[in-house]
Structure formats: structure tokens, C-alpha cells
Design an enzyme around this catalytic site. Structure first.
Site, PDB file in Angstrom:
ATOM      1  N   HIS A  41      33.977  22.641 -28.357  1.00 56.67           N
ATOM      2  CA  HIS A  41      32.817  22.181 -27.330  1.00 56.67           C
ATOM      3  C   HIS A  41      31.754  23.120 -27.214  1.00 56.67           C
ATOM      4  O   HIS A  41      32.144  24.403 -27.377  1.00 56.67           O
ATOM      5  CB  HIS A  41      33.423  21.951 -25.974  1.00 56.67           C
ATOM      6  CG  HIS A  41      32.318  21.278 -25.040  1.00 56.67           C
ATOM      7  ND1 HIS A  41      31.289  21.724 -24.636  1.00 56.67           N
ATOM      8  CD2 HIS A  41      32.287  19.896 -24.796  1.00 56.67           C
ATOM      9  CE1 HIS A  41      30.544  20.953 -23.860  1.00 56.67           C
ATOM     10  NE2 HIS A  41      31.179  19.725 -23.898  1.00 56.67           N
TER      11      HIS A  41
ATOM     12  N   GLY B 149      24.711  17.201 -20.454  1.00 48.99           N
ATOM     13  CA  GLY B 149      24.450  17.355 -19.119  1.00 48.99           C
ATOM     14  C   GLY B 149      22.935  17.255 -18.676  1.00 48.99           C
ATOM     15  O   GLY B 149      22.499  17.739 -17.739  1.00 48.99           O
TER      16      GLY B 149
ATOM     17  N   SER C 238      25.461  12.973 -22.038  1.00 51.26           N
ATOM     18  CA  SER C 238      24.636  12.144 -21.104  1.00 51.26           C
ATOM     19  C   SER C 238      25.085  10.602 -21.113  1.00 51.26           C
ATOM     20  O   SER C 238      24.092   9.844 -21.120  1.00 51.26           O
ATOM     21  CB  SER C 238      23.053  12.412 -21.089  1.00 51.26           C
ATOM     22  OG  SER C 238      23.131  13.782 -20.677  1.00 51.26           O
TER      23      SER C 238
ATOM     24  N   GLU D 249      29.951  24.348 -25.158  1.00 49.04           N
ATOM     25  CA  GLU D 249      30.101  25.202 -24.039  1.00 49.04           C
ATOM     26  C   GLU D 249      30.950  26.424 -24.348  1.00 49.04           C
ATOM     27  O   GLU D 249      30.632  27.662 -24.178  1.00 49.04           O
ATOM     28  CB  GLU D 249      30.387  24.570 -22.579  1.00 49.04           C
ATOM     29  CG  GLU D 249      29.145  23.774 -22.236  1.00 49.04           C
ATOM     30  CD  GLU D 249      29.551  22.548 -21.223  1.00 49.04           C
ATOM     31  OE1 GLU D 249      30.908  22.552 -20.933  1.00 49.04           O
ATOM     32  OE2 GLU D 249      28.982  21.653 -21.217  1.00 49.04           O
TER      33      GLU D 249
ATOM     34  N   GLU E 224      28.149  15.705 -30.436  1.00 51.23           N
ATOM     35  CA  GLU E 224      27.420  16.005 -29.112  1.00 51.23           C
ATOM     36  C   GLU E 224      26.325  16.900 -29.427  1.00 51.23           C
ATOM     37  O   GLU E 224      26.339  18.136 -29.181  1.00 51.23           O
ATOM     38  CB  GLU E 224      28.434  16.629 -28.082  1.00 51.23           C
ATOM     39  CG  GLU E 224      29.878  15.984 -27.672  1.00 51.23           C
ATOM     40  CD  GLU E 224      30.499  16.559 -26.579  1.00 51.23           C
ATOM     41  OE1 GLU E 224      30.578  15.549 -25.635  1.00 51.23           O
ATOM     42  OE2 GLU E 224      30.578  17.640 -26.148  1.00 51.23           O
TER      43      GLU E 224
ATOM     44  N   ASN F 155      35.977  14.531 -20.251  1.00 57.68           N
ATOM     45  CA  ASN F 155      35.692  15.783 -19.995  1.00 57.68           C
ATOM     46  C   ASN F 155      35.610  16.438 -18.888  1.00 57.68           C
ATOM     47  O   ASN F 155      34.059  16.344 -18.460  1.00 57.68           O
ATOM     48  CB  ASN F 155      35.025  16.473 -21.251  1.00 57.68           C
ATOM     49  CG  ASN F 155      34.862  17.926 -20.940  1.00 57.68           C
ATOM     50  OD1 ASN F 155      35.602  18.505 -20.459  1.00 57.68           O
ATOM     51  ND2 ASN F 155      33.910  18.434 -21.957  1.00 57.68           N
TER      52      ASN F 155
HETATM   53  P1  PGA Z   1      27.674  15.136 -20.198  1.00 56.97           P
HETATM   54  O1  PGA Z   1      28.733  15.977 -20.893  1.00 56.97           O
HETATM   55  O2  PGA Z   1      28.413  13.720 -20.387  1.00 56.97           O
HETATM   56  O3  PGA Z   1      27.630  15.584 -18.946  1.00 56.97           O
HETATM   57  O4  PGA Z   1      26.443  15.159 -20.960  1.00 56.97           O
HETATM   58  C1  PGA Z   1      29.548  15.621 -21.920  1.00 56.97           C
HETATM   59  C2  PGA Z   1      30.312  16.569 -22.707  1.00 56.97           C
HETATM   60  O5  PGA Z   1      30.016  17.834 -22.556  1.00 56.97           O
HETATM   61  O6  PGA Z   1      31.529  16.514 -23.285  1.00 56.97           O
END
Ligand code: PGA
Length: 255
Positions: free
Chosen positions: A97, A175, A215, A99, A169, A9
Site C-alpha cells: 500500500h 483519501g 476515493s 501509505e 491505487e 481497507n
Molecule cells: P480511500 O482509500 O478509498 O479512502 O481513498 C483507498 C485505499 O487507500 O486503499
């Protein structure tokens, strides 16, 4: 045997040129894949046709979009329909997602419309779920994630579920560099599978790939993917570097 997937992603990162170079570096080091061991790359909308043509000859590496519209076509300035994505060579759409849920206020009913749009255009869906930190701290993560699935995937048919991949997630791990432990991931993935079994039965629950995201990186992928109910990963930051992403793909192949 269940399908395993490592999905990149890219989020809102990389110029066209940078994306092209990254895909070149990934395919240069790509190990052998097959029907049951796949890689997905989700760049921004701008990259999709370029990435799709770069990956044209790689049967088991698919191009994904990070989002699609709730509607089929018409006066929706700034939106991109599932049919447009399909016509651009996209096979998969990431939906739900955290976000998108948080910053763009995408609620369950909109997510369900997007899922239908993707499925109606013959695409696979990577459906994201996961709890925020206060919910985990309160020990309510199982109910929270079950609620996200009940409000969306529970509205689908058994047949439609064949095109669904779930990505767990935990928001507190995205992140942040703070990954879920292998035990936490395994416990939640087994829970998600039991939620799917309650509605769709054991066959569908056993067949549905459940990816871990948050992460996940070249250092921890082996341990996470060794968990019985973790069928690969949805990778953000670590998917922007070819070496790290290839290491994660290899971890999936060894698991
Ligand atoms: P990350 O993001 O690996 O940077 O934690 C994963 C995601 O949001 O799909």
C-alpha cells in the site's frame, strides 16, 4: 470469467466495539456472493480474530491483514508474521500500500519478501501499485506502475500468480475525494494487464483480478466497475460505513 472482489481497507480506524458493529451491519445487508464474487475485509491486527470469528460462516467474505512481516519468526519486536495471521483465520494480506511505501519506507525488496511470506503460508495477496501526482502530471504513470510490478510480481512463478490480486491505487486519489475517471482507471488497468501478459502470458493476465482504489465510493463505484478491466475495488474511507460499503458491493455484483 474473472473473479471480482470488493475489499475494505479500514486502515488505522475503529475500536474493537466499533469494528464488531460494522461487521454486524455489513453481514446483515450482505447480498449473495459466490466463488467468483467475493468480499474482503481488512481491519487492523487487533480486530483480526474477532472479525474472523464473526465471518466464520460466510464462505465468500474473507478477512485480510493490512501488512505482514518480512521474516518468518524471531526477534522482530512489533512485527506480525504471515504464519501468525494464517493461524488467526486470515486468508489475504494487503502488501505494498502506498501509505506503507511512503510512511514506513517499504521498498520493493521488502515487499517481495512479504509477498513470499504470505504465499508460503497459503494466503492470497492484494498487491498495491500506483503513481504519485507529479508522475501522472509528467505523463510517466505507465512506466512507473510497470516498474513497481517488474520489481516484485515479475519475480514470482505462474503458479504463485494464481494467488495474486493487483490493486491500482493512484496516490493522488487516495483519501483525497479526487477519484480517477473511469477512462483513466480503464486505461491503467488495461496497461497493467498487458504488463502481466508480457511476463506471464495471456492466461495469467486474463485471470488476475485488478481492483481500483482511491476515493471509490457509493456514488462512483458503478461507473468505475463498469470498465472492462476493473474487477472491483479496494475501498478505504467508504468501507467504514456499512451502507456505503454495501452499495459498493452491489455495484460489483451488477458489473
Ligand atoms: P480511500 O482509500 O478509498 O479512502 O481513498 C483507498 C485505499 O487507500 O486503499
Amino acid at each position: 470469467m474473472r473473479k471480482k472482489i470488493v475489499a475494505a481497507n479500514w486502515k488505522m480506524n475503529l475500536s474493537l466495539e466499533e469494528g464488531k458493529s460494522l461487521v454486524e451491519a455489513i453481514v446483515a445487508g450482505l447480498p449473495e456472493l459466490n466463488e467468483m464474487r467475493q468480499v474482503v475485509i481488512a481491519p487492523s491486527f487487533v480486530h483480526l480474530t474477532q472479525t474472523a470469528s464473526q465471518l466464520d460462516e460466510y464462505d465468500h467474505v474473507q478477512v485480510a491483514a493490512q501488512n505482514c512481516a518480512t521474516e518468518s519468526s524471531g526477534a522482530y519486536t512489533g512485527e506480525v508474521s504471515a504464519a501468525m495471521l494464517q493461524s488467526a483465520g486470515v486468508h489475504t494480506v494487503i502488501i505494498g500500500h502506498s501509505e506503507r511505501r511512503e510512511y514506513f519506507h517499504e521498498a520493493d525488496d521488502q515487499l517481495l519478501k512479504k509477498i513470499h511470506q504470505a504465499l508460503n503460508n497459503n494466503m492470497q495477496v492484494i498487491f498495491c501499485c500506483g503513481e504519485p501526482l507529479p508522475v501522472r502530471d509528467a505523463g510517466k504513470e505507465n512506466e512507473y506502475v510497470a516498474g513497481q510490478i517488474e520489481a516484485t510480481l515479475f519475480q514470482l512463478t505462474d503458479d504463485q500468480m494464481k494467488h495474486i490480486v493487483v490493486a491500482y491505487e493512484p496516490i493522488w486519489a487516495i483519501g483525497t475525494g479526487r477519484t480517477a475517471s473511469a477512462q483513466q482507471a480503464q486505461a491503467m488497468h488495461a496497461h497493467i494487464r498487458s504488463v502481466l501478459e508480457r511476463k506471464f502470458g495471456a492466461d495469467t493476465a486474463q485471470r488476475t483480478p485488478i481492483l481500483y482504489g482511491g476515493s471509490c465510493n457509493a456514488q462512483n463505484a458503478v461507473e468505475l466497475f463498469a470498465c472492462g478491466d476493473v474487477d472491483g475495488g479496494l475501498i478505504g474511507g467508504a468501507s467504514l460505513k456499512a451502507d456505503a460499503f454495501l452499495t459498493i458491493i452491489n455495484a460489483m455484483l451488477q458489473s
